[in-house]
Design a protein around this motif. Sequence first.
Motif, mmCIF file in Angstrom:
data_model
loop_
_atom_site.group_PDB
_atom_site.id
_atom_site.type_symbol
_atom_site.label_atom_id
_atom_site.label_comp_id
_atom_site.label_asym_id
_atom_site.label_seq_id
_atom_site.Cartn_x
_atom_site.Cartn_y
_atom_site.Cartn_z
ATOM 1 N N ALA A 147 -63.053 -3.350 -17.348
ATOM 2 C CA ALA A 147 -62.522 -2.874 -18.626
ATOM 3 C C ALA A 147 -61.471 -3.840 -19.165
ATOM 4 C CB ALA A 147 -61.923 -1.482 -18.462
ATOM 5 N N PHE A 148 -60.654 -4.372 -18.288
ATOM 6 C CA PHE A 148 -59.642 -5.334 -18.727
ATOM 7 C C PHE A 148 -60.296 -6.582 -19.312
ATOM 8 C CE2 PHE A 148 -56.771 -8.935 -17.903
ATOM 9 C CZ PHE A 148 -55.705 -8.525 -18.695
ATOM 10 N N GLU A 149 -61.348 -7.066 -18.650
ATOM 11 C CA GLU A 149 -62.060 -8.235 -19.169
ATOM 12 C C GLU A 149 -62.683 -7.940 -20.531
ATOM 13 O OE1 GLU A 149 -64.815 -9.437 -16.153
ATOM 14 O OE2 GLU A 149 -63.219 -10.045 -14.770
ATOM 15 N N LEU A 150 -63.241 -6.738 -20.683
ATOM 16 C CA LEU A 150 -63.821 -6.359 -21.976
ATOM 17 C C LEU A 150 -62.749 -6.269 -23.057
ATOM 18 C CD1 LEU A 150 -66.397 -3.638 -20.855
ATOM 19 C CD2 LEU A 150 -66.904 -5.915 -21.773
ATOM 20 N N LEU A 151 -61.576 -5.767 -22.701
ATOM 21 C CA LEU A 151 -60.480 -5.706 -23.668
ATOM 22 C C LEU A 151 -60.033 -7.103 -24.078
ATOM 23 C CD1 LEU A 151 -58.312 -2.778 -22.253
ATOM 24 C CD2 LEU A 151 -59.553 -2.816 -24.418
ATOM 25 N N GLU A 152 -60.020 -7.998 -23.141
ATOM 26 C CA GLU A 152 -59.654 -9.385 -23.439
ATOM 27 C C GLU A 152 -60.649 -10.018 -24.413
ATOM 28 O OE1 GLU A 152 -57.071 -11.628 -22.146
ATOM 29 O OE2 GLU A 152 -56.151 -9.666 -21.862
ATOM 30 N N GLU A 153 -61.925 -9.633 -24.272
ATOM 31 C CA GLU A 153 -62.968 -10.168 -25.152
ATOM 32 C C GLU A 153 -63.008 -9.448 -26.495
ATOM 33 O OE1 GLU A 153 -66.578 -9.831 -22.943
ATOM 34 O OE2 GLU A 153 -65.891 -11.180 -21.364
ATOM 35 N N GLY A 154 -62.262 -8.340 -26.618
ATOM 36 C CA GLY A 154 -62.243 -7.595 -27.866
ATOM 37 C C GLY A 154 -63.290 -6.501 -27.941
ATOM 38 N N LYS A 155 -63.969 -6.212 -26.859
ATOM 39 C CA LYS A 155 -64.990 -5.157 -26.811
ATOM 40 C C LYS A 155 -64.316 -3.848 -26.394
ATOM 41 C CE LYS A 155 -68.459 -8.558 -25.568
ATOM 42 N NZ LYS A 155 -69.370 -9.031 -24.530
ATOM 43 N N ILE A 156 -63.602 -3.273 -27.340
ATOM 44 C CA ILE A 156 -62.743 -2.129 -27.039
ATOM 45 C C ILE A 156 -63.553 -0.877 -26.722
ATOM 46 C CG2 ILE A 156 -60.949 -0.641 -28.014
ATOM 47 C CD1 ILE A 156 -60.054 -3.135 -29.618
ATOM 48 N N GLU A 157 -64.620 -0.626 -27.462
ATOM 49 C CA GLU A 157 -65.401 0.596 -27.245
ATOM 50 C C GLU A 157 -66.060 0.606 -25.866
ATOM 51 O OE1 GLU A 157 -68.102 1.018 -30.500
ATOM 52 O OE2 GLU A 157 -66.484 1.135 -31.972
ATOM 53 N N GLN A 158 -66.587 -0.529 -25.443
ATOM 54 C CA GLN A 158 -67.205 -0.607 -24.119
ATOM 55 C C GLN A 158 -66.154 -0.410 -23.020
ATOM 56 O OE1 GLN A 158 -69.010 -4.442 -24.237
ATOM 57 N NE2 GLN A 158 -70.856 -3.738 -25.321
ATOM 58 N N ALA A 159 -64.966 -0.965 -23.237
ATOM 59 C CA ALA A 159 -63.890 -0.809 -22.264
ATOM 60 C C ALA A 159 -63.452 0.652 -22.188
ATOM 61 C CB ALA A 159 -62.708 -1.695 -22.648
ATOM 62 N N GLN A 160 -63.400 1.327 -23.342
ATOM 63 C CA GLN A 160 -63.022 2.746 -23.360
ATOM 64 C C GLN A 160 -64.027 3.579 -22.554
ATOM 65 O OE1 GLN A 160 -60.303 4.115 -24.725
ATOM 66 N NE2 GLN A 160 -59.508 2.349 -25.816
ATOM 67 N N LEU A 161 -65.321 3.250 -22.665
ATOM 68 C CA LEU A 161 -66.343 3.974 -21.909
ATOM 69 C C LEU A 161 -66.166 3.774 -20.400
ATOM 70 C CD1 LEU A 161 -69.532 3.323 -24.078
ATOM 71 C CD2 LEU A 161 -68.289 5.473 -23.814
ATOM 72 N N LEU A 162 -65.865 2.545 -19.985
ATOM 73 C CA LEU A 162 -65.635 2.280 -18.563
ATOM 74 C C LEU A 162 -64.400 3.014 -18.056
ATOM 75 C CD1 LEU A 162 -66.354 -1.485 -17.861
ATOM 76 C CD2 LEU A 162 -67.355 0.477 -16.743
ATOM 77 N N LEU A 163 -63.347 3.010 -18.842
ATOM 78 C CA LEU A 163 -62.106 3.661 -18.426
ATOM 79 C C LEU A 163 -62.264 5.174 -18.346
ATOM 80 C CD1 LEU A 163 -59.555 1.518 -20.437
ATOM 81 C CD2 LEU A 163 -59.943 1.477 -17.977
ATOM 82 N N ALA A 164 -63.146 5.728 -19.187
ATOM 83 C CA ALA A 164 -63.376 7.180 -19.154
ATOM 84 C C ALA A 164 -64.099 7.592 -17.877
ATOM 85 C CB ALA A 164 -64.173 7.596 -20.383
ATOM 86 N N GLN A 165 -64.755 6.669 -17.204
ATOM 87 C CA GLN A 165 -65.478 6.983 -15.983
ATOM 88 C C GLN A 165 -64.566 7.107 -14.759
ATOM 89 O OE1 GLN A 165 -68.441 3.945 -15.554
ATOM 90 N NE2 GLN A 165 -69.532 4.537 -17.409
ATOM 91 N N ILE A 166 -63.326 6.676 -14.888
ATOM 92 C CA ILE A 166 -62.382 6.775 -13.766
ATOM 93 C C ILE A 166 -61.872 8.215 -13.706
ATOM 94 C CG2 ILE A 166 -60.168 5.979 -12.860
ATOM 95 C CD1 ILE A 166 -60.734 3.286 -14.168
#
Length: 187
Positions: A147-166
């Motif tokens: 999720a951190f790597e996705l946030l760095e790339e600017g892919k916020i929605e995908q990162a939010q989905l990964l973080l919701a799985q925790i």
Amino acid sequence: MALKDDIKAIKTGLSTEEQMIENFIKGERFFKKYKYYILALVLALVVYFVYDYASGVIHEKNTKANNEIYANLMQDPNNTQNLDLLKEKNANLYALFLLAHEKDMSDFDTRFTELEKLKLDPLLISILKSDLNNSTFLRNYNKLLQAFELLEEGKIEQAQLLLAQIPTTSELRGLANNFKHYKGIKQ
């Protein structure tokens, strides 16, 4: 006229000196009244700074000694004397060493039961209790890194989905919540 100006100047000079002497007397009275409290405060500050400095030096010395023992163990993993010394001085580093060298050690299971009796960091206990190949903690940690790597790339929605799985019961939930608020803003 010059005489009147001279008299006014002398009066203002005297009143200034009077105020200065009055303030000095007030300060002296204040110090006499609170001198024990002031001295106790100064003494407490001196003791605190000496303690802080000494504890920092001792902590640094212990860290260097523990690192030296660990480095020696990396060279010779079967040295039981260094292993017992590391166990005594730094239980967390001892547990990490056992984790890293479980293949090299024949009595890992008995040592692992010893770890449960030691005072270890709660996060390290969570890692040790979990099955390392199928660890939910490590999977959640991996999701957090992705999720951190996705946030760095600017892919916020995908990162939010990964973080919701925790899960909310995970020790990493606080970090996941912090990452949810991070919108990829570079500072």
